[in-house]
Scaffold this motif. Structure first.
Motif, PDB file in Angstrom:
ATOM      1  N   LEU A 423       0.863  -1.181   0.000  1.00  0.00           N
ATOM      2  CA  LEU A 423       0.000   0.000   0.000  1.00  0.00           C
ATOM      3  C   LEU A 423       0.903   1.235   0.000  1.00  0.00           C
ATOM      4  O   LEU A 423       1.602   1.504   0.979  1.00  0.00           O
ATOM      5  CB  LEU A 423      -0.884  -0.021   1.253  1.00  0.00           C
ATOM      6  CG  LEU A 423      -1.668   1.246   1.590  1.00  0.00           C
ATOM      7  CD1 LEU A 423      -2.615   1.635   0.452  1.00  0.00           C
ATOM      8  CD2 LEU A 423      -2.460   1.051   2.891  1.00  0.00           C
ATOM      9  N   GLU A 424       0.885   1.960  -1.113  1.00  0.00           N
ATOM     10  CA  GLU A 424       1.825   3.070  -1.249  1.00  0.00           C
ATOM     11  C   GLU A 424       1.184   4.361  -1.747  1.00  0.00           C
ATOM     12  O   GLU A 424       1.717   5.452  -1.514  1.00  0.00           O
ATOM     13  CB  GLU A 424       2.950   2.690  -2.220  1.00  0.00           C
ATOM     14  CG  GLU A 424       3.803   1.532  -1.747  1.00  0.00           C
ATOM     15  CD  GLU A 424       4.946   1.236  -2.703  1.00  0.00           C
ATOM     16  OE1 GLU A 424       6.016   1.875  -2.552  1.00  0.00           O
ATOM     17  OE2 GLU A 424       4.773   0.385  -3.601  1.00  0.00           O
ATOM     18  N   TYR A 425       0.049   4.283  -2.445  1.00  0.00           N
ATOM     19  CA  TYR A 425      -0.495   5.461  -3.116  1.00  0.00           C
ATOM     20  C   TYR A 425      -1.894   5.799  -2.585  1.00  0.00           C
ATOM     21  O   TYR A 425      -2.615   4.927  -2.093  1.00  0.00           O
ATOM     22  CB  TYR A 425      -0.536   5.235  -4.626  1.00  0.00           C
ATOM     23  CG  TYR A 425       0.801   4.765  -5.190  1.00  0.00           C
ATOM     24  CD1 TYR A 425       1.864   5.659  -5.284  1.00  0.00           C
ATOM     25  CD2 TYR A 425       0.982   3.442  -5.589  1.00  0.00           C
ATOM     26  CE1 TYR A 425       3.092   5.244  -5.792  1.00  0.00           C
ATOM     27  CE2 TYR A 425       2.206   3.020  -6.093  1.00  0.00           C
ATOM     28  CZ  TYR A 425       3.253   3.908  -6.184  1.00  0.00           C
ATOM     29  OH  TYR A 425       4.477   3.498  -6.673  1.00  0.00           O
ATOM     30  N   ASP A 426      -2.264   7.061  -2.731  1.00  0.00           N
ATOM     31  CA  ASP A 426      -3.555   7.516  -2.222  1.00  0.00           C
ATOM     32  C   ASP A 426      -4.722   6.819  -2.914  1.00  0.00           C
ATOM     33  O   ASP A 426      -5.778   6.619  -2.301  1.00  0.00           O
ATOM     34  CB  ASP A 426      -3.690   9.030  -2.403  1.00  0.00           C
ATOM     35  CG  ASP A 426      -2.741   9.803  -1.491  1.00  0.00           C
ATOM     36  OD1 ASP A 426      -2.284   9.210  -0.494  1.00  0.00           O
ATOM     37  OD2 ASP A 426      -2.457  10.986  -1.790  1.00  0.00           O
ATOM     38  N   ASN A 427      -4.551   6.505  -4.197  1.00  0.00           N
ATOM     39  CA  ASN A 427      -5.651   5.871  -4.938  1.00  0.00           C
ATOM     40  C   ASN A 427      -5.551   4.349  -4.958  1.00  0.00           C
ATOM     41  O   ASN A 427      -6.206   3.691  -5.761  1.00  0.00           O
ATOM     42  CB  ASN A 427      -5.683   6.403  -6.378  1.00  0.00           C
ATOM     43  CG  ASN A 427      -4.422   6.055  -7.162  1.00  0.00           C
ATOM     44  OD1 ASN A 427      -3.402   5.733  -6.551  1.00  0.00           O
ATOM     45  ND2 ASN A 427      -4.498   6.130  -8.482  1.00  0.00           N
ATOM     46  N   ASP A 428      -4.736   3.782  -4.074  1.00  0.00           N
ATOM     47  CA  ASP A 428      -4.580   2.325  -4.042  1.00  0.00           C
ATOM     48  C   ASP A 428      -5.880   1.630  -3.645  1.00  0.00           C
ATOM     49  O   ASP A 428      -6.692   2.162  -2.868  1.00  0.00           O
ATOM     50  CB  ASP A 428      -3.473   1.927  -3.058  1.00  0.00           C
ATOM     51  CG  ASP A 428      -2.149   1.697  -3.755  1.00  0.00           C
ATOM     52  OD1 ASP A 428      -2.160   1.533  -4.994  1.00  0.00           O
ATOM     53  OD2 ASP A 428      -1.109   1.685  -3.069  1.00  0.00           O
ATOM     54  N   ARG A 436      -0.057  -5.266  -8.805  1.00  0.00           N
ATOM     55  CA  ARG A 436       1.365  -4.936  -8.788  1.00  0.00           C
ATOM     56  C   ARG A 436       2.208  -6.117  -8.307  1.00  0.00           C
ATOM     57  O   ARG A 436       3.299  -6.373  -8.813  1.00  0.00           O
ATOM     58  CB  ARG A 436       1.613  -3.709  -7.904  1.00  0.00           C
ATOM     59  CG  ARG A 436       0.993  -2.435  -8.452  1.00  0.00           C
ATOM     60  CD  ARG A 436       1.672  -1.204  -7.868  1.00  0.00           C
ATOM     61  NE  ARG A 436       1.505  -1.077  -6.431  1.00  0.00           N
ATOM     62  CZ  ARG A 436       0.528  -0.414  -5.831  1.00  0.00           C
ATOM     63  NH1 ARG A 436      -0.428   0.158  -6.576  1.00  0.00           N
ATOM     64  NH2 ARG A 436       0.485  -0.310  -4.521  1.00  0.00           N
ATOM     65  N   ALA A 457       7.815   1.098  -9.454  1.00  0.00           N
ATOM     66  CA  ALA A 457       7.028   1.872 -10.427  1.00  0.00           C
ATOM     67  C   ALA A 457       7.921   2.324 -11.572  1.00  0.00           C
ATOM     68  O   ALA A 457       9.096   2.619 -11.377  1.00  0.00           O
ATOM     69  CB  ALA A 457       6.403   3.070  -9.733  1.00  0.00           C
TER      70      ALA A 457
END
Length: 457
Positions: A423-428, A436, A457
């Motif tokens: 979990l790395e991005y706001d829209n994940d 991924r 990425a």
């Protein structure tokens, strides 16, 4: 609540009277004017409760009840005998035929509604457990009727709460031949002992000299471990109001003083038998729930469980700003293992790999089999660099020692490739993280297998 009630009586006036009373309480009512018609109705429309007149021409109520209770499709439908007969022999005859309760003509309206509601509630709960535990085809009526499951209602473990010596001794003497009876005089001790006593039935006197028997019933109904314990109350002939209050709070049965030992034994057998049936259903339900979320080959959680639980873990991590990583695992050259050693050997490899996964992850980590030779491990509170190290540990544990497969204990060298994502991005979303991890796994396969790759990425 509502339920389907079948009224069986050869007198039209009685049918109409009982029907009107039950319809006014929003019950769905069917009627039959003889025993044969009642049995035929039950063939295509199973009721929840049957009110059965005893004295009918041709086939009397006792015979109808015996036939209902001998049929696996209808034996668990509560039957209330409605009769003008009030002798102890007739009551005992009805109980031995399988009747669950009696109403004496002229029928008291409060008694009618209270008892029908109580029995309908028990029946509907049992039906719900049955349907949730398994379909008819999966369980099979033969399984439900297995002698070890239902039995005769004997050899029960009974807790008797009675603080008067003479009545207690009389009931113990009546029951001890077929049951293990524990006698207590103190409701406080009963409240403490009932949850851990593995009892099949609780018998409580409502005429305790130093306590309130109904309060004990109420307290036990509020405790998780005794919520489903059958309760029988012992009442005086003039205690109608307290009797109805007991039935309304979920008491299963009652017996009126002076207690007939034959009636007591018959009622206890009925309650113990029903308890074992519901325990069986509850056990089947637990097994079914377990089967719904576990992979039968590896005993890891399955894709269905992952789909729901990963969402929960993802939302908790996203809301609290905590780390969450996913490790996707694929057995290398698994098709070659199946082709060379056989599918049984392939199954042995998957089972052993699942064991090695469990040995090398934390208790809070979630290991699942996605299907085929593909597995996933969800790692809460784990950042990508730590997840990579977990993957390396798992990879080494798989490759370090050969897998022993087949009846000849043949060693097979097995390796696995792994992809890590987090979990790395706001829209994940959970699906994006798995995607991924799958891309990283593809890279591990492409670059030579038997390696761990973290998504970049």
């Amino acid at each position: 609540m509502t339920a389907r009630v079948l009224i069986v009586d050869d007198m039209l006036a009685n049918l109409k009277l009982l029907e009107a009373r039950l319809v006014a309480e929003y019950f769905e009512v069917r009627t039959a004017n003889n025993g044969a018609a009642a049995l035929e109705l039950c063939e295509w429309d199973l009721p929840d409760v049957i009110l059965l007149d005893v004295m009918m021409p041709g086939m009397d109520g006792f015979e109808v009840c015996r036939r209902l209770k001998s049929d696996v499709r209808t034996q668990h439908i509560p039957v209330v005998m409605v009769t003008a007969l009030d002798s102890q022999n007739d009551l005992l005859k009805g109980l031995e035929a399988g009747a669950d309760d009696f109403l004496t003509k002229p029928v008291d309206e409060l008694a009618l509604i209270t008892r029908v509601k109580n029995l309908a509630r028990l029946k509907l709960l049992t039906d719900e457990m049955f349907m949730r535990a398994s379909t008819e085809e999966q369980m099979g009526f033969a399984a439900v009727m297995d002698g070890e499951v239902v039995g005769t209602g004997r050899s029960g473990r009974v807790l008797l709460v009675e603080d008067r010596e003479a009545p207690a001794l009389r009931m113990i003497e009546a029951l001890k031949t077929d049951n293990d009876v524990v006698h207590l005089t103190d409701t406080a001790r009963a409240l403490l002992g009932a949850p851990d006593g593995n009892y099949d039935l609780l018998i409580v006197s409502l005429n305790l000299e130093n306590a309130d028997g109904l309060r004990l019933c109420s307290q036990l109904r509020s405790i998780d471990r005794t919520r489903h314990l059958p309760i029988m109350i012992v009442v005086e002939p003039d205690e109608e109001e307290r009797l109805h209050r007991g039935l309304d709070m979920g008491v299963n049965d009652y017996i009126v003083r002076p207690v007939s030992t034959s009636e007591l034994r018959a009622r206890v057998r009925t309650q113990v038998k029903r308890k074992r049936y519901t325990d069986f259903l509850r056990s089947r339900l637990e097994q079914t729930v377990e089967m719904a979320v576990l992979d039968p080959l590896t005993a890891l959680h399955n894709r269905r469980y992952l789909s729901s639980h990963l969402v929960t873990l993802f939302e908790e991590s996203a809301d609290r700003g905590r780390a969450l990583s996913v490790l996707l695992i694929d057995v290398d050259h698994f098709k070659a293992i199946n082709d060379t050693y056989g599918h049984d050997a392939g199954d042995d490899v998957l089972r052993e790999l699942a064991l090695r996964l469990r040995r090398n992850i934390r208790g809070i980590d979630l290991a699942c089999r996605l299907g085929g030779e593909e597995f996933v491990v969800v790692l809460p509170d784990t950042r990508p660099d730590s997840a990579y190290l977990v993957g390396e540990r798992l990879r080494q544990s798989i490759a370090a020692a050969p897998f022993v497969v087949g009846g000849r204990n043949r060693p097979v060298n097995v390796t696995a490739s792994m992809g890590v994502a987090a979990l790395e991005y706001d829209n994940d979303t959970p699906d994006l993280i798995l995607k991924r991890a799958d891309q990283a796994l593809y890279c591990a396969k492409r670059d030579g297998r038997n390696r761990v790759i973290s998504y970049a990425a």
